[in-house]
Design a protein around this motif. Structure first.
Motif, PDB file in Angstrom:
ATOM      1  N   GLU A   1       0.863  -1.202   0.000  1.00 53.07           N
ATOM      2  CA  GLU A   1       0.000   0.000   0.000  1.00 53.07           C
ATOM      3  C   GLU A   1       0.888   1.237   0.000  1.00 53.07           C
ATOM      4  OE1 GLU A   1      -2.446   2.496  -0.058  1.00 53.07           O
ATOM      5  OE2 GLU A   1      -3.863   1.210   1.053  1.00 53.07           O
ATOM      6  N   ASP A   2       0.588   2.173  -0.926  1.00 47.14           N
ATOM      7  CA  ASP A   2       1.465   3.346  -1.034  1.00 47.14           C
ATOM      8  C   ASP A   2       1.104   4.441  -0.028  1.00 47.14           C
ATOM      9  OD1 ASP A   2      -0.921   3.625  -2.522  1.00 47.14           O
ATOM     10  OD2 ASP A   2      -0.106   5.450  -3.436  1.00 47.14           O
ATOM     11  N   HIS A   3      -0.169   4.479   0.344  1.00 47.49           N
ATOM     12  CA  HIS A   3      -0.611   5.554   1.239  1.00 47.49           C
ATOM     13  C   HIS A   3      -0.166   5.232   2.665  1.00 47.49           C
ATOM     14  CE1 HIS A   3      -3.279   8.302   3.271  1.00 47.49           C
ATOM     15  NE2 HIS A   3      -3.581   8.855   2.100  1.00 47.49           N
ATOM     16  N   PRO A   4       0.721   6.087   3.260  1.00 47.82           N
ATOM     17  CA  PRO A   4       1.309   5.713   4.559  1.00 47.82           C
ATOM     18  C   PRO A   4       0.267   5.530   5.670  1.00 47.82           C
ATOM     19  CG  PRO A   4       1.982   7.939   3.903  1.00 47.82           C
ATOM     20  CD  PRO A   4       1.249   7.360   2.749  1.00 47.82           C
ATOM     21  N   VAL A   5      -0.766   6.408   5.689  1.00 44.87           N
ATOM     22  CA  VAL A   5      -1.738   6.301   6.787  1.00 44.87           C
ATOM     23  C   VAL A   5      -2.557   5.024   6.622  1.00 44.87           C
ATOM     24  CG1 VAL A   5      -3.639   7.417   7.978  1.00 44.87           C
ATOM     25  CG2 VAL A   5      -1.846   8.805   6.937  1.00 44.87           C
TER      26      VAL A   5
ATOM     27  N   PHE B   1      -2.110  -8.321   0.956  1.00 47.30           N
ATOM     28  CA  PHE B   1      -3.100  -7.267   0.728  1.00 47.30           C
ATOM     29  C   PHE B   1      -2.494  -6.330  -0.295  1.00 47.30           C
ATOM     30  CE2 PHE B   1      -4.507  -8.742   4.876  1.00 47.30           C
ATOM     31  CZ  PHE B   1      -5.884  -8.764   4.699  1.00 47.30           C
ATOM     32  N   MET B   2      -3.180  -6.181  -1.440  1.00 44.00           N
ATOM     33  CA  MET B   2      -2.571  -5.449  -2.549  1.00 44.00           C
ATOM     34  C   MET B   2      -3.450  -4.265  -2.931  1.00 44.00           C
ATOM     35  SD  MET B   2      -0.047  -5.771  -4.838  1.00 44.00           S
ATOM     36  CE  MET B   2       0.400  -7.459  -5.233  1.00 44.00           C
ATOM     37  N   ASP B   3      -2.906  -3.059  -2.732  1.00 47.66           N
ATOM     38  CA  ASP B   3      -3.647  -1.871  -3.173  1.00 47.66           C
ATOM     39  C   ASP B   3      -3.641  -1.850  -4.699  1.00 47.66           C
ATOM     40  OD1 ASP B   3      -4.975   0.522  -3.103  1.00 47.66           O
ATOM     41  OD2 ASP B   3      -3.153   1.734  -2.930  1.00 47.66           O
ATOM     42  N   LEU B   4      -4.764  -1.413  -5.297  1.00 48.62           N
ATOM     43  CA  LEU B   4      -4.832  -1.434  -6.760  1.00 48.62           C
ATOM     44  C   LEU B   4      -4.089  -0.255  -7.388  1.00 48.62           C
ATOM     45  CD1 LEU B   4      -6.825  -3.757  -6.482  1.00 48.62           C
ATOM     46  CD2 LEU B   4      -8.188  -2.709  -8.280  1.00 48.62           C
ATOM     47  N   GLN B   5      -4.299   0.925  -6.792  1.00 50.22           N
ATOM     48  CA  GLN B   5      -3.669   2.112  -7.379  1.00 50.22           C
ATOM     49  C   GLN B   5      -2.376   2.437  -6.641  1.00 50.22           C
ATOM     50  OE1 GLN B   5      -6.992   2.148  -6.491  1.00 50.22           O
ATOM     51  NE2 GLN B   5      -8.089   2.551  -8.389  1.00 50.22           N
ATOM     52  N   MET B   6      -1.260   2.259  -7.358  1.00 47.16           N
ATOM     53  CA  MET B   6       0.039   2.624  -6.760  1.00 47.16           C
ATOM     54  C   MET B   6       0.895   3.264  -7.845  1.00 47.16           C
ATOM     55  SD  MET B   6       0.848  -0.529  -4.164  1.00 47.16           S
ATOM     56  CE  MET B   6       0.540  -1.751  -5.383  1.00 47.16           C
ATOM     57  N   PRO B   7       1.831   4.115  -7.458  1.00 50.97           N
ATOM     58  CA  PRO B   7       2.514   4.934  -8.472  1.00 50.97           C
ATOM     59  C   PRO B   7       3.415   4.180  -9.468  1.00 50.97           C
ATOM     60  CG  PRO B   7       3.416   5.357  -6.288  1.00 50.97           C
ATOM     61  CD  PRO B   7       2.244   4.474  -6.097  1.00 50.97           C
ATOM     62  N   ILE B   8       4.287   3.290  -9.023  1.00 49.60           N
ATOM     63  CA  ILE B   8       5.268   2.725  -9.967  1.00 49.60           C
ATOM     64  C   ILE B   8       4.708   1.476 -10.644  1.00 49.60           C
ATOM     65  CG2 ILE B   8       7.645   1.934 -10.285  1.00 49.60           C
ATOM     66  CD1 ILE B   8       8.229   3.519  -7.596  1.00 49.60           C
TER      67      ILE B   8
ATOM     68  N   ILE C   1      -5.606 -10.356  -1.647  1.00 49.38           N
ATOM     69  CA  ILE C   1      -6.833  -9.574  -1.472  1.00 49.38           C
ATOM     70  C   ILE C   1      -6.560  -8.167  -1.989  1.00 49.38           C
ATOM     71  CG2 ILE C   1      -8.505  -8.654   0.196  1.00 49.38           C
ATOM     72  CD1 ILE C   1      -7.878 -11.032   2.009  1.00 49.38           C
ATOM     73  N   GLY C   2      -7.332  -7.770  -3.017  1.00 50.01           N
ATOM     74  CA  GLY C   2      -7.163  -6.444  -3.604  1.00 50.01           C
ATOM     75  C   GLY C   2      -7.823  -5.394  -2.728  1.00 50.01           C
ATOM     76  N   LEU C   3      -7.230  -4.198  -2.711  1.00 57.87           N
ATOM     77  CA  LEU C   3      -7.811  -3.096  -1.939  1.00 57.87           C
ATOM     78  C   LEU C   3      -7.972  -1.913  -2.874  1.00 57.87           C
ATOM     79  CD1 LEU C   3      -5.384  -3.082   1.118  1.00 57.87           C
ATOM     80  CD2 LEU C   3      -7.633  -4.161   1.006  1.00 57.87           C
ATOM     81  N   SER C   4      -9.163  -1.287  -2.836  1.00 59.99           N
ATOM     82  CA  SER C   4      -9.306  -0.094  -3.652  1.00 59.99           C
ATOM     83  C   SER C   4     -10.371   0.804  -3.081  1.00 59.99           C
ATOM     84  CB  SER C   4      -9.669  -0.465  -5.083  1.00 59.99           C
ATOM     85  OG  SER C   4      -9.979   0.698  -5.796  1.00 59.99           O
ATOM     86  N   ALA C   5     -10.202   2.092  -3.327  1.00 60.93           N
ATOM     87  CA  ALA C   5     -11.225   3.036  -2.901  1.00 60.93           C
ATOM     88  C   ALA C   5     -12.294   3.124  -3.983  1.00 60.93           C
ATOM     89  CB  ALA C   5     -10.594   4.396  -2.669  1.00 60.93           C
ATOM     90  N   ASN C   6     -12.122   2.369  -5.057  1.00 65.28           N
ATOM     91  CA  ASN C   6     -13.065   2.419  -6.164  1.00 65.28           C
ATOM     92  C   ASN C   6     -14.134   1.345  -5.982  1.00 65.28           C
ATOM     93  OD1 ASN C   6     -14.349   2.583  -8.577  1.00 65.28           O
ATOM     94  ND2 ASN C   6     -12.450   2.838  -9.737  1.00 65.28           N
TER      95      ASN C   6
ATOM     96  N   ASP D   1      -9.740 -12.037  -3.753  1.00 59.89           N
ATOM     97  CA  ASP D   1     -10.818 -11.302  -3.107  1.00 59.89           C
ATOM     98  C   ASP D   1     -10.573  -9.825  -3.338  1.00 59.89           C
ATOM     99  OD1 ASP D   1     -13.069 -10.856  -1.642  1.00 59.89           O
ATOM    100  OD2 ASP D   1     -12.381 -11.855   0.182  1.00 59.89           O
ATOM    101  N   TYR D   2     -11.561  -9.022  -2.999  1.00 62.45           N
ATOM    102  CA  TYR D   2     -11.455  -7.592  -3.263  1.00 62.45           C
ATOM    103  C   TYR D   2     -12.204  -6.838  -2.179  1.00 62.45           C
ATOM    104  CZ  TYR D   2     -12.227  -3.234  -5.904  1.00 62.45           C
ATOM    105  OH  TYR D   2     -12.263  -1.932  -6.320  1.00 62.45           O
ATOM    106  N   LEU D   3     -11.551  -5.895  -1.557  1.00 58.92           N
ATOM    107  CA  LEU D   3     -12.207  -5.100  -0.515  1.00 58.92           C
ATOM    108  C   LEU D   3     -12.159  -3.634  -0.892  1.00 58.92           C
ATOM    109  CD1 LEU D   3     -10.647  -6.649   2.739  1.00 58.92           C
ATOM    110  CD2 LEU D   3     -12.880  -7.152   1.745  1.00 58.92           C
TER     111      LEU D   3
END
Ligand code: ADP
Length: 840
Positions: A583-587, A625-632, A653-658, A674-676
């Motif tokens: 996950e790229d977002h630190p928080v 746990f894999m965020d979908l949107q990441m920069p690189i 398990i995919g993670l997205s705010a979408n 899976d996707y959350l």
């Protein structure tokens, strides 16, 4: 002699048949004693007009005897004789009567027969038994002239008749072809027209085909030829005239698409093409054209354009929504996640209240975002309903389970009933039906302060194929809706109470969404209400009864109680997993790590897909746990790489705010399990971890173990002390190959056991179980060992008593299944332990 002239004149006047008249004249001449014979000789020259003066033969030898009378009945004169006589006397070259010996030869000439003036009709030859006197010649000549006039008259008459006949024939032919042509023209769907080109620029029509009646919805009349221009749509007239003028000036073809007004006021589009040509009179210039209806084509074109515009609008709308949803959800993840974590720390009652309020606010905000997303998705036609079988009652029970605590908070009773006709299983969209019901029931709860809320379902069978109309009613005893507000509440962003200081919150989107969803399900929604008494919302959907007995096909929503904190916090203890958070977002990364920690897991983390690949190369993680949107390298690409690599495959398990379904599908497509959607909530996170195969099986096993051996629950999958002692005594290299062959052999043993229980071969079952039990004991697979022991006990009991009850059989069956599950779990754990020992 005078009498002869009179008689012949009479004959000629009264006779209708010229041949008979000539014969009668011959007979009449014979009444004079001196006449030997009389003969009318006709040349064929008239018939053969190809003969010209220069070609004329030196001798005359064409002709035949037309009428003849002789004093001597035995004397017959033939054409040959007359020919000779004409030649000898040279009479054929003369235009005046010739007396030759006793013959008087009188030429009979007609005018206007042909171009050459010297063409005779023939000759009249009369022979006397004495000399011809001048007086007699004159008399006969006069009679010959009478005959000539009659012949001339007859001939002209005949000519005229022939001409009339020819003209008639030509007319008939023309008429025939014109009719054919007209018929043809009137067969084609387009309207044909002919318009003479008038100098004043007016285009009155000379002809218009009857298809005009269909085109304009008018009955055909001559007035139409003049006022057809009135039917051109007024706004298009200048353009039509301008094009017509252009055709007139340049002679180019006329091609024009314009609108016409039909008689009933409707507007049609036509295509009009015409060319300038010459009319059949070879003089008048005309415009010939055809008009046909192109309304359908125009409509299709317009629809296509509209669809393109809508599509691009929808696309940009969807992009905007996806973007907006992502942007809103990301900070909300922080808010909700942090409050979750905060709630699990020691807090004073007041602090707890504050944090709860923040959390509630976050949840409301999230539901608003979801509503807006839903609404726009339905509006843009992007919402596709699911068509899967499910048990209607299960759906209802889920609605009740969610709603009961809220109703209870307000001391409201919540009832549910359904009529007998309602099918048990239906095909439809479980989630969306539930959404409508939850919306209506939560509104009912929101707007009711005391009394009760009831949900009723009825059904009407539509056809014999199991098609039903389901009728739902949600009834409350709440504040009611004012009659004037009823028409508005189904509109988006509209609420019955529009005052600024509204007592009840909400976006006014819920019912608009319900209405759209009902319509998508071929039903409708309505309401009846009495202010101060209560409200009933009705809605219907059309569905088909499902008869499937295949439970795996049914849509289920786990009705299990939410996991208790105790179980959640000990998950990591009982089911150790190596977890990686990408996950790229630190928080957000921090929140997820904290949440996992609450569950007893100490996860590793990286901030990009590329580092995730590196990490996986070094450590075999069970769960990522894999965020979908990441920069690189984004999560989709990283997952794709992982799935195509030789790494030990983790559960991802995919993670997205979408929150779009498409994102979920994309995630699953690249191989995520899976996707959350963010914001993450503790419960959903726990649920998703519990879905891991090793855990899911383990949790089921736990229940079974609890039922047969309560103490087994506490046993570890692998007893570390036994395993380590073994490791120490035989060394790492040996143990790993030993374990490999143990796993291989045990897999075969378990397959044999499964087959044996199916066929009821208890002897084999007991033998195989015995060997498995031995092996598992050696490695410290205590749990597996214990289950084997339990199975052995029952096998022994059955063998000894020589009876095996159904109950025993069922238990053995379950134990074999449990053994298979435990074995899988053991395999995972053992591999881990080996890995850890190798890296230690
Ligand atoms: P909201 O999200 O604002 O509740 P809805 O579309 O669900 O929006 O409802 C629109 C309005 O209809 C509500 O604001 C309320 O005024 C009225 N309404 C809906 N359900 C009821 C009910 N059961 N009793 C009284 N009023 C209701």
């Amino acid at each position: 002699m005078f009498m002869l002239g009179l008689e012949t004149a009479k004959i000629l006047k009264h006779s209708k048949d010229i041949d008979k008249a000539l014969n009668d004249i011959c007979q009449q001449v014979l009444t004079l004693d001196k006449v030997v014979f009389s003969c009318f000789y006709k040349t064929s020259a008239i018939a053969d007009q190809s003969i010209t003066t220069t070609e004329k033969p030196q001798k005359f030898n064409r002709g035949y005897v037309k009428a003849f009378a002789s004093r001597n009945p035995e004397f017959l004169i033939d054409a040959k004789t007359v020919n000779k006589l004409l030649n000898k006397s040279k009479a054929w070259q003369q235009i005046e009567p010739v007396v030759y010996e006793t013959y008087l030869i009188m030429p009979l000439r007609l005018e206007n027969i042909q171009q050459t003036s010297d063409c005779s009709w023939g000759w009249w030859v009369v022979q006397l038994n004495c000399e011809w006197t001048q007086c007699m010649v004159r008399e006969y000549h006069q009679i010959a002239m009478q005959v000539e006039m009659k012949l001339q008259f007859d001939y002209s008459q005949h000519q005229l008749q022939q001409q009339v006949q020819e003209a008639e024939q030509a007319y008939n032919t023309l008429y025939h072809w014109t009719e054919q042509y007209r018929h043809l023209i009137e067969q084609v769907p387009s309207v044909s027209y002919v318009s003479p080109l008038a100098k004043d620029g007016k285009f009155d029509l000379a002809y218009i085909s009857p298809q005009i009646q269909d085109l304009l919805g008018v009955s055909y009349n001559h007035q139409l030829l003049k006022n057809w221009q009135d039917y051109v749509y007024p706004a298009d007239r200048p353009m039509v005239y301008q094009k017509l003028q252009q055709t007139l000036e340049t002679g180019e073809d006329f091609n024009c698409e314009y609108r016409m007004l039909r008689h009933d006021g409707s507007i049609i589009w036509v295509s009009d093409t015409a060319q300038i040509g010459v009319a059949t009179d070879q003089k008048t210039m005309v415009l010939r054209g055809s008009v046909h209806d192109i309304s359908d084509r125009k409509k299709a074109e317009a629809q296509l354009i509209a669809a393109k515009i809508t599509e691009s609008t929808n696309q940009s709308k969807s992009k905007f929504l996806a973007f907006m949803s992502h942007e809103i959800r990301t900070p909300m993840n922080t808010v909700i996640g942090m409050t979750d974590i905060l709630l699990n720390t020691p807090l004073s009652p007041q602090q707890q209240k504050y944090v709860n309020t923040i959390r509630q606010g976050g949840e409301i905000l999230l539901s608003i975002v979801n509503n807006i997303l839903d609404f726009s998705r339905i509006e843009s036609g992007n919402l596709i309903l699911e068509k899967k079988p499910f048990i209607l009652k299960e759906c209802m029970e889920q609605v009740l389970a969610v709603m009961r605590p809220r109703a209870a908070q307000k001391s409201l009773k919540l009832h549910y009933s359904q009529s007998l006709q309602v099918p048990h299983q239906i095909i439809g969209d479980y989630g969306r039906l539930r959404q409508i019901l939850i919306n209506l029931v939560s509104n009912a709860i929101k707007f009711t302060s005391h009394g009760e809320i009831s949900i009723k379902i009825n059904a009407q069978k539509i056809n014999a194929d199991g098609k039903y109309k389901l009728l739902f009613a949600v009834e409350d005893t709440g504040i009611g809706i004012a009659p004037e507000a009823i028409s508005q509440i189904f509109q988006s962003f509209s609420q019955a109470d529009s005052s600024i200081n509204r007592q009840y919150g909400g976006t006014g989107l819920g019912l608009a969404i319900c209405k759209q969803l009902c319509e998508l399900m071929e039903g409708e929604i309505g309401v009846s209400s009495q202010l101060g008494k209560g409200t009933t919302f009705y809605f219907s959907i059309v569905t088909t009864e499902s008869k499937t007995t295949d439970i795996s096909q049914l849509v289920h929503y786990d009705q299990e109680q939410p996991s208790t904190p105790i179980l959640a916090t000990t998950l990591g203890e009982h089911y150790p997993l190596k977890i990686l958070v990408v996950e790229d977002h630190p928080v957000n990364r921090e929140i997820l790590l904290l949440m996992l920690e609450k569950m007893g897991y100490h996860a590793d983390s990286v901030n990009d897909g590329i580092y995730a690949l590196e990490a996986l190369q070094q450590t075999s993680y069970d769960l990522v746990f894999m965020d979908l949107q990441m920069p690189i390298m984004d999560g989709l690409l990283a997952t794709d790489r992982i799935r195509h690599s030789s790494y030990l495959q983790p559960w991802i398990i995919g993670l997205s705010a979408n929150a779009f379904e498409e994102s979920r599908e994309m995630a699953l497509q690249v191989g995520m399990n899976d996707y959350l959607t963010k914001p993450l909530q503790m419960e959903t996170l726990i649920e998703s971890v519990r879905k891991l195969p090793q855990l899911a099986e383990g949790l089921k096993a736990r229940k079974l173990i609890n039922s047969i051996a309560p103490s087994a629950n506490l046993l570890p999958v692998l007893d570390a002390s036994i395993f380590n002692t073994l490791l120490d005594s035989i060394g790492f290299d040996h143990i790993s190959s030993l374990i490999s062959s143990f796993i291989e052999l045990s897999a075969i043993t378990i397959a044999n056991m499964q087959e044996a229980i199916q066929t009821g071969d208890l002897q084999t079952l007991e033998a195989q179980n015995h060997s498995l039990k031995g092996g598992s004991g050696t490695f410290g697979a205590t749990k597996l060992h214990n289950v084997c022991q339990e199975l052995q006990r029952i096998c022994f009991h059955c063998r000894k008593s020589q009876i095996c009850s159904k109950e025993d059989m069922d238990t053995m069956y379950e134990l074999v299944e449990l053994i298979a599950m435990e074995f899988q779990l053991l395999t995972q754990v053992v591999r881990h332990s080996i890995y850890q020992s190798s890296s230690a």
